[in-house]
Design an enzyme around this catalytic site. Sequence first.
Site, short mmCIF file in Angstrom:
data_model
loop_
_atom_site.label_atom_id
_atom_site.label_comp_id
_atom_site.label_asym_id
_atom_site.label_seq_id
_atom_site.Cartn_x
_atom_site.Cartn_y
_atom_site.Cartn_z
N CYS A 74 -15.77 90.27 -31.65
CA CYS A 74 -16.48 89.27 -32.45
C CYS A 74 -15.91 89.33 -33.86
O CYS A 74 -15.93 90.40 -34.50
CB CYS A 74 -17.97 89.60 -32.46
SG CYS A 74 -18.98 88.62 -33.58
N CYS A 183 -12.89 82.80 -34.32
CA CYS A 183 -14.11 83.21 -33.62
C CYS A 183 -13.75 83.36 -32.16
O CYS A 183 -13.07 82.49 -31.59
CB CYS A 183 -15.22 82.16 -33.80
SG CYS A 183 -16.70 82.46 -32.79
#
Length: 259
Positions: A74, A183
Amino acid sequence: MSKDYPIGLFDSGIGGTSIWKEIHALLPNENTIYLADSKNAPYGLKTKDEIIALSMKNTEFLLNKNAKIIVVACNTATTNAINELRSKYKVPFIGIEPAIKPAANQSKTQTIGILATKGTLNSDLFHEKLSHFTNVKVIEQIGHGLVQLIENGDINSPEMNELLESYLKPMIDQNIDYLVLGCSHYPYLIPQIKKIIPEHIQIIDSGEAVARQTKKVLEKHDLLSKTTEASWQKFYTNANPRVLESILNHEYSVFEKDF
């Protein structure tokens, strides 16, 4: 620590499976445990302290499952919490950051775009990395709403396409030739993105680089699995497991667990 212990991965949701797929492709003999904290997605709208607390909770879940190395799959968790995780826990950590370097080094228009969450783009670590690339113009765009739509299974929805067009058109107008996906959820949007951007714009994400770094660190710590037995892969989520199962093409069972 046993070499047969699993590689642990966590993300704010299902997006980090894009990283898991690259790691599993490169290291098929490794056991893995993937943790999707979808209940708390997106991390990009949370404070730094909240992101650190969630990242520690996820880390401890994976350590309780005997993870020998932890991949923070992440961008937002990496840029806000990786230093705290490394100082608190002894296990090796692999972080993921927007792949600015290859884009900046290869850009011919000297203009690149970065699509990422608010939490990543506002982080100190991101700005520190960005400061090394003064040779290019960097257009930053927060991907408001994208993670939520992906987590809801609405990847191909009209709303998704509208959002992507509104984020990408200004970058195209400013003559970017590289688009960095900042992302781990966003690689699942590449088919839609390619319909919007001209063919000459290159899309870059961090998946393959993270997989290579994971292998390198496992080798360094003498933790690469030597088994010839079939590996196992386990997936956990604290939200609706059907979305994660769908992203995995229903090839793996997903365990629903409140954590």
